[in-house]
Design a protein around this motif. Structure first.
Motif, PDB file in Angstrom:
ATOM      1  N   THR A 184      39.067  39.771  43.500  1.00 41.83           N
ATOM      2  CA  THR A 184      40.307  39.143  43.963  1.00 41.83           C
ATOM      3  C   THR A 184      41.469  40.124  43.899  1.00 41.83           C
ATOM      4  OG1 THR A 184      39.551  36.953  43.258  1.00 41.83           O
ATOM      5  CG2 THR A 184      41.916  37.233  43.577  1.00 41.83           C
ATOM      6  N   PHE A 185      41.577  40.846  42.808  1.00 41.22           N
ATOM      7  CA  PHE A 185      42.638  41.855  42.675  1.00 41.22           C
ATOM      8  C   PHE A 185      42.503  42.922  43.758  1.00 41.22           C
ATOM      9  CE2 PHE A 185      44.056  41.575  37.933  1.00 41.22           C
ATOM     10  CZ  PHE A 185      44.370  40.239  38.112  1.00 41.22           C
ATOM     11  N   ALA A 186      41.267  43.353  44.014  1.00 43.17           N
ATOM     12  CA  ALA A 186      41.038  44.382  45.025  1.00 43.17           C
ATOM     13  C   ALA A 186      41.463  43.886  46.403  1.00 43.17           C
ATOM     14  CB  ALA A 186      39.566  44.790  45.035  1.00 43.17           C
ATOM     15  N   LYS A 187      41.091  42.659  46.732  1.00 42.70           N
ATOM     16  CA  LYS A 187      41.442  42.084  48.032  1.00 42.70           C
ATOM     17  C   LYS A 187      42.945  41.860  48.177  1.00 42.70           C
ATOM     18  CE  LYS A 187      37.017  39.632  48.455  1.00 42.70           C
ATOM     19  NZ  LYS A 187      36.366  38.293  48.374  1.00 42.70           N
ATOM     20  N   GLN A 188      43.616  41.663  47.047  1.00 40.48           N
ATOM     21  CA  GLN A 188      45.053  41.409  47.077  1.00 40.48           C
ATOM     22  C   GLN A 188      45.875  42.699  47.032  1.00 40.48           C
ATOM     23  OE1 GLN A 188      46.816  38.594  47.572  1.00 40.48           O
ATOM     24  NE2 GLN A 188      44.895  37.540  47.984  1.00 40.48           N
ATOM     25  N   GLY A 189      45.222  43.814  47.276  1.00 45.05           N
ATOM     26  CA  GLY A 189      45.950  45.055  47.504  1.00 45.05           C
ATOM     27  C   GLY A 189      46.344  45.858  46.298  1.00 45.05           C
ATOM     28  N   ALA A 190      45.692  45.629  45.151  1.00 41.79           N
ATOM     29  CA  ALA A 190      46.006  46.437  43.974  1.00 41.79           C
ATOM     30  C   ALA A 190      45.779  47.910  44.290  1.00 41.79           C
ATOM     31  CB  ALA A 190      45.131  46.023  42.793  1.00 41.79           C
ATOM     32  N   LEU A 191      46.622  48.761  43.743  1.00 43.24           N
ATOM     33  CA  LEU A 191      46.450  50.202  43.941  1.00 43.24           C
ATOM     34  C   LEU A 191      45.106  50.645  43.385  1.00 43.24           C
ATOM     35  CD1 LEU A 191      47.634  52.984  44.738  1.00 43.24           C
ATOM     36  CD2 LEU A 191      48.573  53.109  42.409  1.00 43.24           C
ATOM     37  N   LYS A 192      44.792  50.176  42.169  1.00 44.40           N
ATOM     38  CA  LYS A 192      43.508  50.489  41.535  1.00 44.40           C
ATOM     39  C   LYS A 192      43.153  49.388  40.553  1.00 44.40           C
ATOM     40  CE  LYS A 192      40.506  53.934  41.813  1.00 44.40           C
ATOM     41  NZ  LYS A 192      40.047  54.456  43.123  1.00 44.40           N
ATOM     42  N   VAL A 193      41.913  48.959  40.602  1.00 47.28           N
ATOM     43  CA  VAL A 193      41.394  47.984  39.643  1.00 47.28           C
ATOM     44  C   VAL A 193      40.300  48.667  38.840  1.00 47.28           C
ATOM     45  CG1 VAL A 193      40.413  45.702  39.277  1.00 47.28           C
ATOM     46  CG2 VAL A 193      41.841  46.120  41.294  1.00 47.28           C
ATOM     47  N   TYR A 194      40.518  48.795  37.555  1.00 47.00           N
ATOM     48  CA  TYR A 194      39.512  49.385  36.674  1.00 47.00           C
ATOM     49  C   TYR A 194      38.678  48.256  36.079  1.00 47.00           C
ATOM     50  CZ  TYR A 194      41.872  53.823  37.239  1.00 47.00           C
ATOM     51  OH  TYR A 194      42.409  54.969  37.778  1.00 47.00           O
ATOM     52  N   ALA A 195      37.444  48.143  36.581  1.00 46.45           N
ATOM     53  CA  ALA A 195      36.514  47.124  36.105  1.00 46.45           C
ATOM     54  C   ALA A 195      35.775  47.699  34.904  1.00 46.45           C
ATOM     55  CB  ALA A 195      35.533  46.736  37.204  1.00 46.45           C
ATOM     56  N   CYS A 196      35.994  47.111  33.745  1.00 49.49           N
ATOM     57  CA  CYS A 196      35.430  47.644  32.497  1.00 49.49           C
ATOM     58  C   CYS A 196      34.391  46.691  31.926  1.00 49.49           C
ATOM     59  CB  CYS A 196      36.540  47.876  31.468  1.00 49.49           C
ATOM     60  SG  CYS A 196      37.820  49.006  32.019  1.00 49.49           S
ATOM     61  N   ASP A 197      33.251  47.247  31.562  1.00 52.54           N
ATOM     62  CA  ASP A 197      32.181  46.426  31.000  1.00 52.54           C
ATOM     63  C   ASP A 197      31.162  47.365  30.355  1.00 52.54           C
ATOM     64  OD1 ASP A 197      31.202  43.264  31.815  1.00 52.54           O
ATOM     65  OD2 ASP A 197      29.709  44.589  30.922  1.00 52.54           O
ATOM     66  N   GLY A 254      34.309  23.858  37.864  1.00 53.48           N
ATOM     67  CA  GLY A 254      35.141  24.824  38.544  1.00 53.48           C
ATOM     68  C   GLY A 254      34.326  26.011  39.018  1.00 53.48           C
ATOM     69  N   LYS A 255      34.900  26.760  39.922  1.00 51.12           N
ATOM     70  CA  LYS A 255      34.281  27.980  40.422  1.00 51.12           C
ATOM     71  C   LYS A 255      35.045  29.185  39.878  1.00 51.12           C
ATOM     72  CE  LYS A 255      32.674  25.717  44.629  1.00 51.12           C
ATOM     73  NZ  LYS A 255      31.284  25.649  44.143  1.00 51.12           N
ATOM     74  N   PRO A 256      34.388  30.341  39.753  1.00 53.76           N
ATOM     75  CA  PRO A 256      35.092  31.523  39.276  1.00 53.76           C
ATOM     76  C   PRO A 256      36.372  31.817  40.043  1.00 53.76           C
ATOM     77  CG  PRO A 256      32.742  31.945  39.282  1.00 53.76           C
ATOM     78  CD  PRO A 256      32.933  30.600  39.927  1.00 53.76           C
ATOM     79  N   GLN A 257      36.366  31.511  41.338  1.00 53.94           N
ATOM     80  CA  GLN A 257      37.560  31.760  42.139  1.00 53.94           C
ATOM     81  C   GLN A 257      38.740  30.904  41.687  1.00 53.94           C
ATOM     82  OE1 GLN A 257      37.563  34.261  44.722  1.00 53.94           O
ATOM     83  NE2 GLN A 257      39.732  33.994  44.173  1.00 53.94           N
ATOM     84  N   ASP A 258      38.465  29.702  41.187  1.00 52.28           N
ATOM     85  CA  ASP A 258      39.536  28.850  40.665  1.00 52.28           C
ATOM     86  C   ASP A 258      40.257  29.551  39.518  1.00 52.28           C
ATOM     87  OD1 ASP A 258      39.010  26.635  42.366  1.00 52.28           O
ATOM     88  OD2 ASP A 258      37.354  26.022  41.069  1.00 52.28           O
ATOM     89  N   VAL A 273      44.617  33.619  37.396  1.00 51.62           N
ATOM     90  CA  VAL A 273      44.887  34.927  36.797  1.00 51.62           C
ATOM     91  C   VAL A 273      45.723  35.770  37.748  1.00 51.62           C
ATOM     92  CG1 VAL A 273      43.829  37.068  35.990  1.00 51.62           C
ATOM     93  CG2 VAL A 273      42.814  34.877  35.376  1.00 51.62           C
ATOM     94  N   LEU A 274      45.403  35.714  39.036  1.00 50.82           N
ATOM     95  CA  LEU A 274      46.162  36.461  40.049  1.00 50.82           C
ATOM     96  C   LEU A 274      47.634  36.053  40.026  1.00 50.82           C
ATOM     97  CD1 LEU A 274      46.380  38.288  42.580  1.00 50.82           C
ATOM     98  CD2 LEU A 274      45.723  36.279  43.937  1.00 50.82           C
ATOM     99  N   PHE A 275      47.882  34.772  39.971  1.00 56.67           N
ATOM    100  CA  PHE A 275      49.268  34.289  39.926  1.00 56.67           C
ATOM    101  C   PHE A 275      50.008  34.843  38.718  1.00 56.67           C
ATOM    102  CE2 PHE A 275      52.091  30.967  38.086  1.00 56.67           C
ATOM    103  CZ  PHE A 275      53.150  31.120  38.980  1.00 56.67           C
ATOM    104  N   LEU A 276      49.391  34.776  37.535  1.00 58.44           N
ATOM    105  CA  LEU A 276      50.050  35.260  36.323  1.00 58.44           C
ATOM    106  C   LEU A 276      50.226  36.778  36.343  1.00 58.44           C
ATOM    107  CD1 LEU A 276      48.298  33.032  33.629  1.00 58.44           C
ATOM    108  CD2 LEU A 276      50.665  32.847  34.444  1.00 58.44           C
ATOM    109  N   ALA A 277      49.350  37.476  37.044  1.00 60.17           N
ATOM    110  CA  ALA A 277      49.452  38.931  37.137  1.00 60.17           C
ATOM    111  C   ALA A 277      50.541  39.364  38.102  1.00 60.17           C
ATOM    112  CB  ALA A 277      48.114  39.515  37.585  1.00 60.17           C
ATOM    113  N   SER A 278      50.855  38.502  39.051  1.00 61.20           N
ATOM    114  CA  SER A 278      51.770  38.869  40.131  1.00 61.20           C
ATOM    115  C   SER A 278      53.232  38.686  39.729  1.00 61.20           C
ATOM    116  CB  SER A 278      51.484  38.012  41.364  1.00 61.20           C
ATOM    117  OG  SER A 278      51.968  36.688  41.179  1.00 61.20           O
ATOM    118  N   ASP A 279      54.102  39.231  40.567  1.00 63.34           N
ATOM    119  CA  ASP A 279      55.545  39.088  40.344  1.00 63.34           C
ATOM    120  C   ASP A 279      56.021  37.657  40.570  1.00 63.34           C
ATOM    121  OD1 ASP A 279      55.647  41.779  39.766  1.00 63.34           O
ATOM    122  OD2 ASP A 279      56.278  42.374  41.787  1.00 63.34           O
ATOM    123  N   GLN A 280      55.195  36.833  41.183  1.00 65.53           N
ATOM    124  CA  GLN A 280      55.558  35.425  41.378  1.00 65.53           C
ATOM    125  C   GLN A 280      55.654  34.676  40.052  1.00 65.53           C
ATOM    126  OE1 GLN A 280      52.987  33.548  44.239  1.00 65.53           O
ATOM    127  NE2 GLN A 280      53.568  34.945  45.895  1.00 65.53           N
TER     128      GLN A 280
END
Length: 244
Positions: A23-36, A211-215, A220-227
């Motif tokens: 979701t972060f990648a699709k929403q135009g983040a400069l870089k998403v570091y997926a850590c696991d 719920g689905k993971p996208q929910d 999380v996207l909302f809380l991460a954003s400037d909105q």
């Protein structure tokens, strides 16, 4: 929504974490570091999204975390978003729960969140802005049978988050700290549960479904954003009305 933002998502290999990365990648983040810890499970994310970078990371390894944060600061100069999603379960009734199962869950779910936030937050404070989102659970607000260890960690991250929100604000930075508390969500783990258990979960949820993971990723996207720039110290329940 995330243009020019550098993001870290722990537990990014599968389930909710993977959905957040995508979701972060699709929403135009400069870089998403997926850590696991499971690096192989994230390699295809790098193939699908040019702005995703997979990093093998154990949130209990403080030295590895420091190295990652130092690398990102050198490359980008800042870190805009941290999602503390990595977590495990080792469920059992209180009289059957081993000390090892208690310690393991506390180390990953609680201390791991502390480790990541302690390392990343100074970079955010230095730049003056940032968003930290930690995955809690409705179990962390209301408890659950057989999950003493899990509930303790998920309740603990909520109170840590409230303290951080106050602490960051006192330092004069626009660094926000919030939690997301999912209810019953369809993940690779829950899908394997018996049908009667799944029906029970759906029956307890007022909206009548899991719920689905996208929910969760959307919250999380909302809380991460400037909105969400005026939201801090809060716990967003995404549970279909399970806990009202």
């Amino acid at each position: 929504m995330l243009a020019n933002k550098v993001c870290i998502v722990t537990g990014g290999a599968q389930g909710i974490g993977r959905c957040i990365v995508e979701t972060f990648a699709k929403q135009g983040a400069l870089k998403v570091y997926a850590c696991d810890m499971n690096h192989e499970a994230m390699v295809d994310l790098e193939t699908q999204y040019s702005n995703v970078c997979a990093k093998q990371l154990n949130v209990c390894d403080r030295d590895a975390i420091k190295m990652l944060v130092a690398e990102l600061k050198e490359v980008h100069g800042n870190i805009d978003v941290l999602v503390n999603n990595a977590g495990i379960t080792r469920d059992n009734l209180l009289d059957r729960m081993s000390e090892d199962d208690w310690d393991m869950v506390v180390n990953v779910n609680l201390k791991g969140v502390f480790n990541m936030t302690q390392a990343v937050s100074p970079v955010m404070i230095e730049s003056g802005v940032g968003s930290i989102i930690t995955m809690s659970s409705v179990v962390g607000t209301d408890g659950n049978v057989g999950q003493s260890n899990y509930a303790a960690t998920k309740g603990g991250v909520i109170t840590m988050t409230k303290g951080w929100a106050k602490e960051f604000a006192r330092k004069g930075a626009q660094v926000r700290a919030n939690c997301v508390a999912p209810g019953f969500i369809e993940t690779p783990m829950t899908i394997e549960l018996p049908e009667k258990v799944l029906d029970y979960m759906k029956g307890k949820t007022p909206l009548g479904r899991m719920g689905k993971p996208q929910d969760i990723a959307d919250g999380v996207l909302f809380l991460a954003s400037d909105q969400a720039s005026f939201i801090t110290g809060q716990t967003l329940k995404i549970d279909g009305g399970l806990v009202i």
